[in-house]
Write an enzyme that holds these catalytic residues in place. Structure first.
Site, PDB file in Angstrom:
ATOM      1  N   GLU A  42      41.097  34.465  28.683  1.00  0.00           N
ATOM      2  CA  GLU A  42      41.106  34.070  27.244  1.00  0.00           C
ATOM      3  C   GLU A  42      39.948  33.324  27.029  1.00  0.00           C
ATOM      4  O   GLU A  42      39.439  33.420  25.917  1.00  0.00           O
ATOM      5  CB  GLU A  42      42.519  33.254  27.120  1.00  0.00           C
TER       6      GLU A  42
ATOM      7  N   ASP B 210      44.452  39.911  24.468  1.00  0.00           N
ATOM      8  CA  ASP B 210      43.783  39.163  23.564  1.00  0.00           C
ATOM      9  C   ASP B 210      42.227  38.835  23.974  1.00  0.00           C
ATOM     10  O   ASP B 210      41.214  38.855  23.076  1.00  0.00           O
ATOM     11  CB  ASP B 210      44.336  37.775  23.085  1.00  0.00           C
TER      12      ASP B 210
END
Length: 524
Positions: free
Chosen positions: A76, A129
């Protein structure tokens, strides 16, 4: 505070008037542009100094100082770090973050999601993500190279450039089932998708960029459609909110994943990112479905009190705050109870995210209100947040993660300032820059005019409301001392936004790799 005079003690070199952040003219809505651009530069330099420089294992990665395993690094942060480095116009750190991730975290078709403090992979598998954020960053970096803004770069691991690796990631997202055949974004490689999703990962603006970049671009149009279909079924849609985890048909998904809380029935830290990700689609592509969702978000938060009500909320107990006594330990150094915090959070993190809804669909008064509220959590140094909670509580840097909160505040401020723009569109279809709104954070006098009036000085200055923006021509370590020799402030970057209401005489020192600048400041 009145600035009586600033006296030069040493002058060295010429000065560039531009901010360090990426500055491509655009017509996006803005508020307090100069104020937030100065803050963005300083806070990015702070992230480099605190979250990159001190660590030798996984050298070059963004690290988490207060996670459940302090000093680890996650994919991330690779995505966030590359996005911020790109918009901070810092190609050196963009490259070093990318290369560090390539060397330590890249598997055969994605980045493993966690590297432990010892430099070894602690969590295998993809976090989707991160994959999409890295891909978008690489596509935009390639555009900056083609426009001559950045220099060409070839990865030492892959022996190819930005665009080629973006293509690899996009193909891998499909081949490893990070995206299902029906177009649902799964939270991991072959994990979830048809059965459950993390809707805070949904980035429809990214998929529109991918659709034009990818040789098989039509497949990404399916992802856009599925994204809005699932969002429309969120049990919190009428309030413009989503749960951290949910089923694609709108059902509750239960406590899933890494950051599960409240049986995934709250608008908490995973979920709140949807405001920023959907606001980008509203601003960049004028997407009506994004605007409809965000209008619900803005109406809800305004019904709760506006910017001052920015926080995390329950969904099942419609619109109630999280329980007042819920304490969060895992991400704030679980072994040190002095750093634990309450899950309710009115902070730079929550304000920064809710502010993106105000920017995308609000009126001028909404944008100004959220900018001013975010300004309460920026003290002018190299971090977002308050060193000491002015209310006597624990909303302070000791109890902040100094990682996730910094990034989400940065994304919010970068949207407010117009810095977070569609790089491809800004280069291919240049537009005249819109002036934007100004709040009490800015003085009516033009900061640019004030700065130019002092253009021959080594340390240049400008008023910004009750603060002063100091600037030098290159990144520098800033220190301010009072007349007793006590250090009263410090920061790092090309610009330093100093908030100080105390009268007195101060010495401002900026030390760069090539020069040392000193200036006396008299406040009365």
């Amino acid at each position: 505070m009145k600035l009586s005079k600033i006296l030069p003690l040493c002058i060295a070199g010429a000065f560039s008037s531009s901010f360090a952040v990426l500055d491509l003219p655009n017509a996006q809505p803005k508020v307090d542009e100069s104020y937030w651009k100065a803050a963005l530069d300083s806070t990015w330099q702070g992230l480099v100094r605190r979250n990159i420089d001190p660590y030798s294992a996984g050298k070059g990665l963004i690290h988490r100082p207060k996670s459940e395993t302090p000093g680890d690094a996650v994919s991330e942060a690779v995505g966030y770090g590359m996005l911020v480095a790109l918009y901070a116009n810092d190609q050196e750190h963009f490259n070093s973050i990318w290369e560090a991730a390539n060397e330590t975290m890249w598997s055969t078709c994605y980045y493993n999601w966690q590297m432990g403090p010892d430099g070894k992979i602690a969590g295998g598998g993809a976090a989707t993500d991160a994959e999409e954020d890295v891909a978008l960053s690489l596509i935009f970096a390639d555009k900056l190279v083609s426009a001559g803004v950045w220099k060409p770069y070839t990865s030492t691991k892959f022996n190819y450039g930005y665009a080629d690796h973006a293509k690899t990631i996009l193909d891998c997202m499909w081949s490893t089932k990070q995206v299902t055949s029906s177009g649902i974004l799964a939270p991991g490689a072959g994990w979830g998708g048809e059965s459950f999703v993390n809707p805070g990962y949904f980035s429809p603006a990214w998929y529109k960029i991918f659709a034009k970049f990818d040789s098989n671009g039509d497949r990404w149009n399916k992802v856009v459609e599925k994204t809005y279909e699932i969002l429309s079924k969120s049990p919190g849609y009428s309030m413009g909110m989503i749960p951290d985890w949910m089923q694609p048909d709108g059902g509750w998904a239960g406590s899933l994943g890494y950051n599960a809380y409240f049986n995934s029935r709250a608008f908490f830290k995973d979920a709140i990112r949807i405001l920023w990700r959907v606001a980008i689609d509203a601003v960049w592509f004028d997407e009506s479905r994004a605007k409809d969702f965000l209008k619900n978000s803005l109406a809800f938060i305004n019904s709760k009190g506006g910017a001052a009500a920015s926080n995390f909320y329950q969904i099942e107990n419609a619109g109630e705050l999280l329980p007042a006594d819920d304490i969060w330990t895992d991400f704030n150094d679980s072994e040190n109870e002095n750093t634990w915090r309450y899950r309710r959070e009115h902070s730079h993190l929550t304000i920064g995210m809710w502010a993106t809804a105000a920017l995308a669909v609000g009126e001028s008064a909404d944008r100004i209100a959220f900018s001013e509220e975010l300004g309460k959590f920026y003290e002018g140094g190299d971090y977002f947040g308050n060193a000491v909670d002015p209310t006597g509580g624990i909303e302070d840097t000791l109890h902040n993660e100094m990682y996730f909160d910094q990034f989400l505040a940065w994304f919010g401020a970068s949207m407010l300032s117009g810095t977070f723009m569609n790089v491809i569109d800004a280069i291919d279809n240049p537009k005249a820059a819109t002036p934007g709104d100004s709040s009490s954070l800015m003085k009516k006098t033009s900061i640019g005019d004030l700065a130019r009036s002092n253009s021959r000085e080594g340390i240049r200055y400008a008023y910004s409301g009750s603060s002063i923006i100091f600037s030098v021509q290159e990144s520098a370590s800033w220190t301010i001392y009072d007349m007793n020799g006590h250090k009263v402030a410090s920061a790092y970057g090309r610009e330093f936004l100093w908030n100080n209401g105390n009268k007195g005489v101060y010495t401002v020192i900026a030390k760069s790799a090539n020069a040392r600048y000193t200036r006396k400041v008299v406040l009365n």
